[in-house]
Design a protein around this motif. Structure first.
Motif, mmCIF file in Angstrom:
data_model
loop_
_atom_site.group_PDB
_atom_site.id
_atom_site.type_symbol
_atom_site.label_atom_id
_atom_site.label_comp_id
_atom_site.label_asym_id
_atom_site.label_seq_id
_atom_site.Cartn_x
_atom_site.Cartn_y
_atom_site.Cartn_z
ATOM 1 N N GLU A 70 17.045 -12.174 19.111
ATOM 2 C CA GLU A 70 18.304 -11.659 18.559
ATOM 3 C C GLU A 70 18.063 -10.633 17.456
ATOM 4 O O GLU A 70 18.761 -9.621 17.373
ATOM 5 C CB GLU A 70 19.129 -12.829 18.013
ATOM 6 C CG GLU A 70 20.526 -12.438 17.571
ATOM 7 C CD GLU A 70 21.352 -13.650 17.194
ATOM 8 O OE1 GLU A 70 22.556 -13.462 16.922
ATOM 9 O OE2 GLU A 70 20.803 -14.759 17.150
ATOM 10 N N ASN A 71 17.086 -10.886 16.593
ATOM 11 C CA ASN A 71 16.846 -9.970 15.475
ATOM 12 C C ASN A 71 16.301 -8.617 15.933
ATOM 13 O O ASN A 71 16.486 -7.611 15.243
ATOM 14 C CB ASN A 71 15.862 -10.600 14.482
ATOM 15 C CG ASN A 71 16.454 -11.825 13.802
ATOM 16 O OD1 ASN A 71 17.665 -11.905 13.612
ATOM 17 N ND2 ASN A 71 15.606 -12.786 13.459
ATOM 18 N N GLY A 72 15.615 -8.607 17.064
ATOM 19 C CA GLY A 72 15.026 -7.352 17.524
ATOM 20 C C GLY A 72 15.906 -6.553 18.473
ATOM 21 O O GLY A 72 15.527 -5.448 18.867
ATOM 22 N N ASN A 73 17.071 -7.090 18.859
ATOM 23 C CA ASN A 73 17.957 -6.401 19.799
ATOM 24 C C ASN A 73 19.152 -5.807 19.068
ATOM 25 O O ASN A 73 19.594 -6.331 18.035
ATOM 26 C CB ASN A 73 18.461 -7.373 20.872
ATOM 27 C CG ASN A 73 17.341 -7.827 21.798
ATOM 28 O OD1 ASN A 73 16.377 -7.100 22.015
ATOM 29 N ND2 ASN A 73 17.478 -9.026 22.347
ATOM 30 N N PRO A 74 19.713 -4.744 19.590
ATOM 31 C CA PRO A 74 20.956 -4.200 19.023
ATOM 32 C C PRO A 74 22.105 -5.187 19.214
ATOM 33 O O PRO A 74 22.061 -6.047 20.108
ATOM 34 C CB PRO A 74 21.192 -2.913 19.832
ATOM 35 C CG PRO A 74 19.864 -2.593 20.445
ATOM 36 C CD PRO A 74 19.176 -3.899 20.664
ATOM 37 N N PRO A 75 23.146 -5.088 18.397
ATOM 38 C CA PRO A 75 24.288 -6.022 18.529
ATOM 39 C C PRO A 75 24.930 -5.990 19.912
ATOM 40 O O PRO A 75 25.352 -7.041 20.419
ATOM 41 C CB PRO A 75 25.257 -5.538 17.439
ATOM 42 C CG PRO A 75 24.388 -4.830 16.439
ATOM 43 C CD PRO A 75 23.293 -4.205 17.235
ATOM 44 N N GLU A 76 24.985 -4.824 20.532
ATOM 45 C CA GLU A 76 25.615 -4.729 21.848
ATOM 46 C C GLU A 76 24.818 -5.512 22.896
ATOM 47 O O GLU A 76 25.399 -6.216 23.741
ATOM 48 C CB GLU A 76 25.720 -3.247 22.250
ATOM 49 C CG GLU A 76 26.443 -3.014 23.576
ATOM 50 C CD GLU A 76 27.901 -3.458 23.526
ATOM 51 O OE1 GLU A 76 28.429 -3.808 24.589
ATOM 52 O OE2 GLU A 76 28.480 -3.458 22.430
#
Length: 267
Positions: A70-76
């Motif tokens: 989750e921390n390494g992915n964009p919010p979308e």
């Protein structure tokens, strides 16, 4: 849907395994409609239940991977992955409901319910899990109260462990302090002993020098005494020795001479 998302290799593998199990479930329920023997239907339902358990495990694993990334992915991307997880949960719940229908038709009252909820997290029932959507408000409150009680108990246990750790640390610090002071005293004692040994060494050297000087003096005195004794012995043995007569203090007394004034008076 999976191909439209940007998934990591781990998520793609898990998603593929879930789809394989869903296809097996769909084919299994289609075959179940053709089976007329109740025993064979029960056996087929057991096999399908095993597939559902595997799907449940895979969805939980999918959820853990999503949280880790989750921390390494964009919010979308995170939003799409969560939507994908919810769609998987809904599809599994549809198969659970279908299984319940078949079990009811077979007259079997023992129905296994699954709770994959919105978070697809841990079970909240005793042996099997009930879906949150089918629980009443009172049941949800009771489940939340039970979870809070278990959390409080875990916190109390953690506090006890922390307190014990602090006590052990304090005791260790006191022991280390005592050992440090003891080592300091030992070092001081060693310094004192070293100084004493140094002074004793110097004293022994001085005594040795004094003894050597005294020995030399005694040796010379011994030589003088021996010489005097030798001269006395020679004089006694040979009193007419001219060599001895020439030694001051050992020559025979001179003959008495008359004073010139007395000789003049005799004339």
């Amino acid at each position: 849907m999976a191909s439209e998302l940007q998934m990591s290799p781990q998520l793609e593998q898990i998603d593929g395994e879930i789809h394989d199990n869903f296809r097996a479930l769909a084919n299994g329920f289609q075959k179940l409609d053709k089976i007329k023997d109740p025993n064979r239907q029960s056996k087929q339902l057991e096999e399908l239940t095993g597939k559902m358990r595997e799907c449940k495990r895979l969805i939980k694993e999918f959820d853990r991977e999503v949280k880790e990334e989750e921390n390494g992915n964009p919010p979308e991307i995170n939003k799409q992955l969560n939507e994908r997880k919810q769609s998987l949960i809904k599809e599994l719940n549809s198969y659970v409901a279908l299984r319940k229908t078949y079990m009811s038709s077979l007259g079997n009252k023992k129905v296994e319910l699954f709770d994959l909820g919105a978070g697809a997290s841990e079970p909240v029932a005793e042996d099997n899990v009930q879906m949150a959507s089918s629980m009443t408000n009172q049941e949800l409150i009771n489940a939340g109260t039970k979870t809070m009680d278990e959390t409080d108990q875990a916190l109390e246990r953690s506090k006890m462990v922390v307190q014990q750790t602090v006590e052990v640390g304090s005791q260790t610090a006191v022991s280390l302090k005592g050992q440090t002071e003891q080592m300091g005293r030992i070092v001081n004692d060693l310094d004192t002993i070293h100084f004493s040994i140094k002074k004793a060494t110097q004293l022994v050297k001085e005594i040795g020098r004094q003894v050597a000087t005294d020995k030399c003096i005694m040796f010379f005195l011994l030589l003088v005494v021996c010489g005097v004794i030798a001269i006395i012995v020679v004089k006694i043995v040979n009193p007419n020795n001219k060599n001895i007569s020439n030694i001051p203090g050992l020559a025979p007394p001179a003959p008495a001479r008359k004073l010139l004034s007395m000789e003049a008076m005799g004339v």
